[in-house]
Design a protein around this motif. Structure first.
Motif, PDB file in Angstrom:
ATOM      1  N   GLU A 136       0.863  -1.143   0.103  1.00 28.65           N
ATOM      2  CA  GLU A 136      -0.057   0.098  -0.024  1.00 28.65           C
ATOM      3  C   GLU A 136       0.859   1.124  -0.276  1.00 28.65           C
ATOM      4  OE1 GLU A 136      -3.646  -0.045   2.403  1.00 28.65           O
ATOM      5  OE2 GLU A 136      -3.465  -2.499   2.457  1.00 28.65           O
ATOM      6  N   ASN A 188      -2.158  -8.185   0.147  1.00 32.28           N
ATOM      7  CA  ASN A 188      -3.198  -8.359   1.084  1.00 32.28           C
ATOM      8  C   ASN A 188      -2.989  -9.998   1.443  1.00 32.28           C
ATOM      9  OD1 ASN A 188      -4.373  -5.893  -0.430  1.00 32.28           O
ATOM     10  ND2 ASN A 188      -5.956  -6.361   1.240  1.00 32.28           N
ATOM     11  N   GLU A 197     -11.878  -7.781  11.079  1.00 31.25           N
ATOM     12  CA  GLU A 197     -12.296  -6.368  10.668  1.00 31.25           C
ATOM     13  C   GLU A 197     -11.644  -6.156   9.225  1.00 31.25           C
ATOM     14  OE1 GLU A 197      -9.670  -3.774  12.981  1.00 31.25           O
ATOM     15  OE2 GLU A 197      -8.013  -4.961  12.157  1.00 31.25           O
ATOM     16  N   LEU A 199     -11.430  -7.722   5.198  1.00 37.16           N
ATOM     17  CA  LEU A 199     -12.683  -8.233   4.184  1.00 37.16           C
ATOM     18  C   LEU A 199     -12.818  -9.624   4.312  1.00 37.16           C
ATOM     19  CD1 LEU A 199     -14.681  -7.367   1.820  1.00 37.16           C
ATOM     20  CD2 LEU A 199     -12.857  -8.182   0.409  1.00 37.16           C
ATOM     21  N   PRO A 214     -21.312  -5.819   3.789  1.00 30.73           N
ATOM     22  CA  PRO A 214     -21.045  -4.477   3.562  1.00 30.73           C
ATOM     23  C   PRO A 214     -20.102  -3.886   2.405  1.00 30.73           C
ATOM     24  CG  PRO A 214     -20.009  -4.645   5.478  1.00 30.73           C
ATOM     25  CD  PRO A 214     -20.701  -5.991   5.344  1.00 30.73           C
ATOM     26  N   TYR A 216     -17.895  -1.964  -0.027  1.00 32.35           N
ATOM     27  CA  TYR A 216     -17.632  -0.514  -0.279  1.00 32.35           C
ATOM     28  C   TYR A 216     -17.851  -0.159  -1.590  1.00 32.35           C
ATOM     29  CZ  TYR A 216     -15.637  -0.490   4.505  1.00 32.35           C
ATOM     30  OH  TYR A 216     -15.119  -0.691   5.836  1.00 32.35           O
ATOM     31  N   ARG A 223      -7.617  -6.138  -5.488  1.00 34.23           N
ATOM     32  CA  ARG A 223      -6.548  -6.474  -4.682  1.00 34.23           C
ATOM     33  C   ARG A 223      -5.964  -7.921  -5.051  1.00 34.23           C
ATOM     34  NH1 ARG A 223      -7.550  -2.044  -3.587  1.00 34.23           N
ATOM     35  NH2 ARG A 223      -8.047  -0.963  -1.484  1.00 34.23           N
ATOM     36  N   ASN A 258     -13.280  -6.755  -5.681  1.00 34.69           N
ATOM     37  CA  ASN A 258     -13.967  -7.213  -4.328  1.00 34.69           C
ATOM     38  C   ASN A 258     -15.205  -7.959  -4.577  1.00 34.69           C
ATOM     39  OD1 ASN A 258     -11.858  -5.977  -3.080  1.00 34.69           O
ATOM     40  ND2 ASN A 258     -12.831  -4.146  -2.487  1.00 34.69           N
ATOM     41  N   ARG A 290     -15.266   3.851   1.218  1.00 35.56           N
ATOM     42  CA  ARG A 290     -13.794   4.215   1.978  1.00 35.56           C
ATOM     43  C   ARG A 290     -13.345   5.618   1.543  1.00 35.56           C
ATOM     44  NH1 ARG A 290      -9.288   0.071   2.438  1.00 35.56           N
ATOM     45  NH2 ARG A 290     -10.669  -0.994   4.282  1.00 35.56           N
ATOM     46  N   HIS A 293     -10.177   5.549  -0.998  1.00 35.90           N
ATOM     47  CA  HIS A 293     -10.117   4.131  -1.496  1.00 35.90           C
ATOM     48  C   HIS A 293      -9.011   3.953  -2.799  1.00 35.90           C
ATOM     49  CE1 HIS A 293     -12.854   0.423  -1.535  1.00 35.90           C
ATOM     50  NE2 HIS A 293     -11.432   0.211  -1.419  1.00 35.90           N
ATOM     51  N   TYR A 350     -19.648   0.868  10.578  1.00 34.23           N
ATOM     52  CA  TYR A 350     -20.845   0.371   9.754  1.00 34.23           C
ATOM     53  C   TYR A 350     -22.139   0.947   9.970  1.00 34.23           C
ATOM     54  CZ  TYR A 350     -17.376  -2.733   7.935  1.00 34.23           C
ATOM     55  OH  TYR A 350     -16.052  -3.209   7.677  1.00 34.23           O
TER      56      TYR A 350
HETATM   57  P1  TYD Z   1      -9.095  -4.661   3.854  1.00 33.25           P
HETATM   58  O1  TYD Z   1      -9.408  -6.288   4.047  1.00 33.25           O
HETATM   59  O2  TYD Z   1      -9.521  -3.798   4.658  1.00 33.25           O
HETATM   60  O3  TYD Z   1      -7.676  -4.604   3.295  1.00 33.25           O
HETATM   61  P2  TYD Z   1      -6.902  -3.178   2.672  1.00 33.25           P
HETATM   62  O4  TYD Z   1      -7.710  -1.834   2.787  1.00 33.25           O
HETATM   63  O5  TYD Z   1      -5.664  -3.075   3.438  1.00 33.25           O
HETATM   64  O6  TYD Z   1      -6.716  -3.657   1.009  1.00 33.25           O
HETATM   65  O7  TYD Z   1     -10.155  -4.219   2.449  1.00 33.25           O
HETATM   66  C1  TYD Z   1      -9.698  -5.109   1.208  1.00 33.25           C
HETATM   67  C2  TYD Z   1     -10.753  -4.549   0.300  1.00 33.25           C
HETATM   68  O8  TYD Z   1     -12.232  -4.678   0.600  1.00 33.25           O
HETATM   69  C3  TYD Z   1     -10.490  -3.154  -0.090  1.00 33.25           C
HETATM   70  O9  TYD Z   1     -10.912  -2.429  -1.100  1.00 33.25           O
HETATM   71  C4  TYD Z   1     -11.762  -2.463   0.899  1.00 33.25           C
HETATM   72  C5  TYD Z   1     -12.925  -3.578   0.823  1.00 33.25           C
HETATM   73  N1  TYD Z   1     -13.680  -3.689   1.902  1.00 33.25           N
HETATM   74  C6  TYD Z   1     -15.249  -3.439   1.882  1.00 33.25           C
HETATM   75  O10 TYD Z   1     -15.757  -3.337   0.698  1.00 33.25           O
HETATM   76  N2  TYD Z   1     -15.885  -3.905   2.818  1.00 33.25           N
HETATM   77  C7  TYD Z   1     -15.511  -3.785   4.094  1.00 33.25           C
HETATM   78  O11 TYD Z   1     -16.392  -3.966   5.140  1.00 33.25           O
HETATM   79  C8  TYD Z   1     -13.856  -4.169   4.361  1.00 33.25           C
HETATM   80  C9  TYD Z   1     -13.467  -4.170   5.818  1.00 33.25           C
HETATM   81  C10 TYD Z   1     -13.250  -3.803   3.219  1.00 33.25           C
END
Ligand code: TYD
Ligand code: NAD
Length: 352
Positions: A136, A188, A197, A199, A214, A216, A223, A258, A290, A293, A350
């Motif tokens: 990242e 990842n 917490e 994904l 949920p 985003y 990823r 995702n 997010r 993002h 959330y």
């Molecule tokens: P995450 O597991 O938080 O890892 P990172 O942000 O370090 O890549 O998130 C992975 C992807 O999933 C990221 O694009 C954000 C998305 N995401 C959601 O859509 N919903 C969620 O509740 C979470 C935690 C992440």
């Protein structure tokens, strides 16, 4: 003396750290492995029950932000190398509270660097400071291209900014004081023991409980996913054979949008839980995006492949299936980590 004698692993009670600690304790019976962890919400000694009585293993409950305590530990135990994983690691939490990320990820890393340099400076040979970092730090990719070790740093979240800063400090200690170091930047991770917490474990937990999933924004974020044991194996290889002052990118050659990943997860879980096909997909809910993002991460892992012969050993379908099985077999673990403070975090994160 060799770097293998007394290996300090920080963050060993967390997700990746616990797999690294287990691998090192089992792989190096003649080394002393010290696991230093403050046991924040993300640290859990249950992750290491199977090796906690090993003769070559010691747990130290210490906060890396406590400079005096870290100095004292280096004086007392005279570690010969450090593998540094302790960090605040979740992007969403960094958006809510960036200060904790500066304290642990930057100041904590600086404390470790300072103590290692002070202890080793008479003769740096046979020592190593290995910093575990993330892809990242490179920021975001568009639809094409890959992060290489030469990609400029361009972090977008408080989390990635703090990791980028800590990487810079590690390199600065190498250049300024001669501290021997390596850094690896990984994509990842997923697998057993990941705090729900992130994904994949969050969605596994929600599917078990039939709660909304949920996603985003529009879910079209990409990823590159790597099974955690393959990361631990890469860390072992880099620790053993990585060259001083080098960076190694580690990735799964495994990009998923995702929304496609979530659908695969739903399909595998419906089959394992004996639910009708399509049932869990109905839980998918698109929620507010997010902030900041990053669109896409993807690693070019050809350097570690060519120089050290590493490649992922597990396909994504296999790794995901093993991961789901682990969570289904460890409901008590999941229950323990999702009680108490987790509920409050979830409600805040959330809430619309
Ligand atoms: P995450 O597991 O938080 O890892 P990172 O942000 O370090 O890549 O998130 C992975 C992807 O999933 C990221 O694009 C954000 C998305 N995401 C959601 O859509 N919903 C969620 O509740 C979470 C935690 C992440
Ligand atoms: P995690 O959040 O599961 O574990 C972090 C561990 O660090 C926990 O055990 C926690 O108690 C400990 N810790 C936190 N603050 C501390 C402090 N001040 N002092 C001592 N210990 C402290 O994280 P993870 O996912 O296992 O990530 C480990 C490392 O790998 C981090 O440095 C992270 O940046 C990096 N990384 C993670 C991923 C990923 O996908 N999870 C990918 C690439 C790199």
């Amino acid at each position: 003396m060799s770097k293998f004698d007394k290996i300090l692993i920080t963050g060993g009670a967390g997700f990746i750290g616990s797999h690294v600690v287990r691998l090192f304790v089992n792989q190096y019976p003649n080394s002393q492995i010290y696991n230093l962890d403050a046991l924040t919400y993300a640290g859990n000694l249950e992750n290491l029950k199977d090796i906690e009585n090993s003769e070559n293993y010691t747990f130290l409950k210490v906060d890396i932000c406590d400079r005096d305590a870290i100095n004292q530990l280096f004086d007392e135990y005279r570690f010969t190398s450090v593998i540094h994983l302790a960090a605040e690691s979740h992007v969403d939490r960094s958006i809510t509270n960036p200060f904790a990320f500066v304290e642990t990820n930057i100041m904590g890393t600086l404390n470790l660097l300072h103590s290692a340099k002070s202890l080793w400076q008479d003769d740096f040979s046979n020592h190593l400071f290995y910093h575990i970092s993330t892809d990242e730090v490179y920021g975001t990719l568009g639809e094409t291209g890959l992060f290489t070790e030469e990609t400029s740093y361009d972090p977008n979240s408080p989390y990635s900014a703090s990791k980028a800063s800590s990487d810079h400090f590690v390199r600065a200690f190498g250049e300024t004081y001669g501290l021997p170091y390596v850094i690896s930047n990984c994509s990842n991770n997923y697998g057993p023991n990941q705090f729900p917490e992130k994904l994949i474990p969050l969605f596994i937990n929600n599917i078990i409980k039939k709660k909304p999933l949920p996603v985003y924004g529009d879910g079209n974020y990409t990823r590159d996913w790597l099974y955690v044991l393959d990361h631990a194996i890469a860390i072992d290889l880099i620790f053993k054979e990585g060259k001083n002052k080098q960076t190694y990118n580690i990735g799964g050659f495994n990009e998923w949008k995702n929304i496609d990943l979530v659908k695969l997860l739903c399909q595998q879980m419906d089959a394992k839980l004996g639910r009708k096909a399509g049932e869990s997909e109905e839980l998918i809910t698109f929620v507010k995006d997010r902030p900041g993002h990053d669109l896409r991460y993807a690693i070019d892992a050809s350097k570690i492949n060519k120089e050290l012969g590493w490649k992922p050993s597990v396909t994504f379908e296999e790794g995901l299936s093993k991961t789901i099985d682990w969570y289904l077999e460890n409901k008590e673990w999941l229950k323990n980590v999702t009680s108490g403070a987790y509920q409050k975090y979830y409600e805040n994160q959330y809430a619309n």
